[in-house]
Design a protein around this motif. Structure first.
Motif, PDB file in Angstrom:
ATOM      1  N   TRP A   1      50.301  36.336 -39.365  1.00 24.68           N
ATOM      2  CA  TRP A   1      51.652  36.419 -38.809  1.00 24.68           C
ATOM      3  C   TRP A   1      52.326  37.728 -39.230  1.00 24.68           C
ATOM      4  CZ3 TRP A   1      54.249  34.418 -35.024  1.00 24.68           C
ATOM      5  CH2 TRP A   1      55.642  34.488 -34.998  1.00 24.68           C
TER       6      TRP A   1
ATOM      7  N   THR B   1      56.529  27.681 -36.033  1.00 23.84           N
ATOM      8  CA  THR B   1      55.748  28.657 -36.797  1.00 23.84           C
ATOM      9  C   THR B   1      56.247  28.722 -38.239  1.00 23.84           C
ATOM     10  OG1 THR B   1      55.499  29.940 -34.780  1.00 23.84           O
ATOM     11  CG2 THR B   1      54.942  31.060 -36.824  1.00 23.84           C
ATOM     12  N   GLU B   2      57.567  28.769 -38.388  1.00 28.02           N
ATOM     13  CA  GLU B   2      58.139  28.832 -39.742  1.00 28.02           C
ATOM     14  C   GLU B   2      57.738  27.620 -40.568  1.00 28.02           C
ATOM     15  OE1 GLU B   2      62.409  29.293 -39.675  1.00 28.02           O
ATOM     16  OE2 GLU B   2      62.177  31.320 -38.840  1.00 28.02           O
TER      17      GLU B   2
ATOM     18  N   ARG C   1      59.413  27.685 -30.642  1.00 25.97           N
ATOM     19  CA  ARG C   1      58.128  28.120 -31.193  1.00 25.97           C
ATOM     20  C   ARG C   1      58.329  28.697 -32.596  1.00 25.97           C
ATOM     21  NH1 ARG C   1      53.484  30.159 -28.484  1.00 25.97           N
ATOM     22  NH2 ARG C   1      54.257  28.875 -26.801  1.00 25.97           N
ATOM     23  N   ASP C   2      59.409  29.462 -32.748  1.00 22.16           N
ATOM     24  CA  ASP C   2      59.674  30.078 -34.053  1.00 22.16           C
ATOM     25  C   ASP C   2      59.883  29.040 -35.140  1.00 22.16           C
ATOM     26  OD1 ASP C   2      59.332  32.654 -33.378  1.00 22.16           O
ATOM     27  OD2 ASP C   2      61.446  33.121 -33.071  1.00 22.16           O
TER      28      ASP C   2
END
Lengths: 330, 93
Positions: free
Chosen positions: A302, A110-111, A106-107
């Motif tokens: 975020w 997102t990045e 997920r990270d």
């Protein structure tokens, strides 16, 4: 489609012919592929990219409509819009979870969204200056999304197909609430009808390009079709959408802004005028009206949420430590 | 930046049915996992009970052993009632 025919995808794969043949045989037999099954690297990569773009589109898609939640004209409209935007957030989460089964985190996703590396549907880079835009988005944008997502319910990758089934069940309310808004405006005062027509004028062409480039220019379509990630070509879906939508516009006495639109009796289908693909590529490449705003809003959300995520993790750790200590004391 | 742990979500649509897997959520602990699962997976009355299980607590069978594990059952058709021929005159059995 929220993945727009896979912007910039590369389905290149390096497995030997026997492996690819066995995989293709499973696909041809309509077997679903599940997370731990062997699959070509190109299949995995294509899906990570497509599901990721789709998920990002749902999340960024909350922004243009979120703009109107506090200014919805009635409590009924506000409750519906709030529920719809909440659904988009949920759809993003189902899709991120489906992508994660392919080994991406997920990270990472997102990045990639926040850095501008990952793409999302060009449609969300258009502004929503009037209330009628909320009607047009539900009717046209969600209508186009449904047209694309229904065949994705039969996608060969199990987790994506299952996520799509949930999404489609929820999405039909979105389109109906949008059409209802347009219908109410179109049957209201002349100024309201003008507002509805203006929204249709601005959203019609961006909705048509949601299906991605024409089949003649679509490089990766064939491999996606063979792997049954896609079931229909971009042009087929676009045609279906136009055929379904034009009568809906006529019903509420609004005019589709395409002077070349005509019914073809032979094909039993509408034919549309030329689409401005330069505009599409401009928007995809970051030069749409709202690209910078959208990413800035996601970054702010975020960053502003960082303390909440940190606090949640710290709280979780504290509870675990206490629990362990309590067990040890027994 | 690290992801919060992953949880698998199971929902019971109504009493009398089993909890069924419906997806996953990231959450820092089990309480927040239940809250997230409620928001993400039960917005339209999908169920009346939720289980969350840490994803890494699940032990799965090896996909490479699929044939070894499950093929033997496929060839034993005599385990199914339709294998046996009973004259229609006997009636429903």
């Amino acid at each position: 489609m929220y993945a727009q025919g896979l912007i910039g995808a590369d389905a290149a794969t390096t497995e030997d012919a026997a492996f690819l043949e066995r995989f293709q045989a499973r696909i041809d037999a309509e077997e679903k592929i599940e997370p731990n099954d062997p699959m070509p690297a190109g299949y995995r990569k294509t899906l990570i990219r497509q599901i990721g773009q789709h998920a990002h589109s749902e999340i960024v898609g909350m922004l243009p409509e979120g703009n109107w939640i506090t200014r919805a004209p009635s409590l009924r409209r506000k409750a519906a819009l709030l529920a719809k935007v909440q659904d988009e957030g949920g759809h993003g989460l189902y899709l991120y979870a489906a992508a994660e089964t392919l080994g991406v985190t997920r990270d990472q996703m997102t990045e990639e969204l926040l850095s501008g590396k990952a793409k999302y549907s060009s449609i969300f880079n258009y502004p929503t200056p009037t209330w009628a835009d909320i009607g047009a988005i539900g009717w046209l944008v969600d209508g186009a999304a449904i047209m694309n997502q229904i065949p994705l319910c039969r996608c060969s990758y199990g987790p994506y197909a299952r996520a799509m089934i949930r999404v489609c069940k929820e999405e039909s309310f979105h389109q109906r609430q949008g059409y209802e808004i347009m219908m109410t405006l179109a049957r209201g005062a002349p100024a309201q009808k003008d507002m509805a027509q203006d929204a249709l004028n601005r959203w019609w062409w961006p909705s048509l390009v949601m299906f991605g480039p024409p089949d003649s220019d679509s490089v990766h379509g064939d491999q996606s079709m063979a792997w049954k990630i896609k079931r229909f070509t971009n042009d087929e879906l676009r045609r279906k959408f136009i055929n379904a939508t034009v009568p809906q516009a006529e019903f509420i006495d609004l005019t589709v802004p395409d002077p070349d639109l005509r019914w073809n009796d032979d094909t039993q289908s509408y034919e549309h005028g030329p689409i401005d693909w330069d505009e599409f590529w401009r928007v995809v490449k970051g030069h749409g009206q709202m690209n910078r705003d959208r990413i800035a809003a996601r970054r702010k959300a975020w960053e502003d949420g960082a303390w909440v995520r940190d606090a949640a993790v710290a709280h979780g750790e504290k509870r675990r430590t206490r629990h362990t200590a309590a067990l040890a004391a027994e | 930046m690290t992801d919060a742990p992953l949880w698998e979500v199971f929902i019971r649509p109504r009493n009398g049915l089993s909890h069924v897997h419906c997806g996953s959520v990231h959450a820092a602990d089990e309480v927040m996992a239940i809250q997230a699962a409620r928001d993400v997976y039960t917005r339209r009355g999908e169920g009346n009970s939720i289980w969350v299980v840490p994803s890494d607590a699940i032990t799965a069978s090896d996909p490479a052993l699929k044939e070894q594990n499950f093929e033997p059952a496929m060839s034993k058709i005599y385990r199914h009632p339709s294998f046996y021929e009973i004259p229609e005159d006997v009636g429903h059995m």
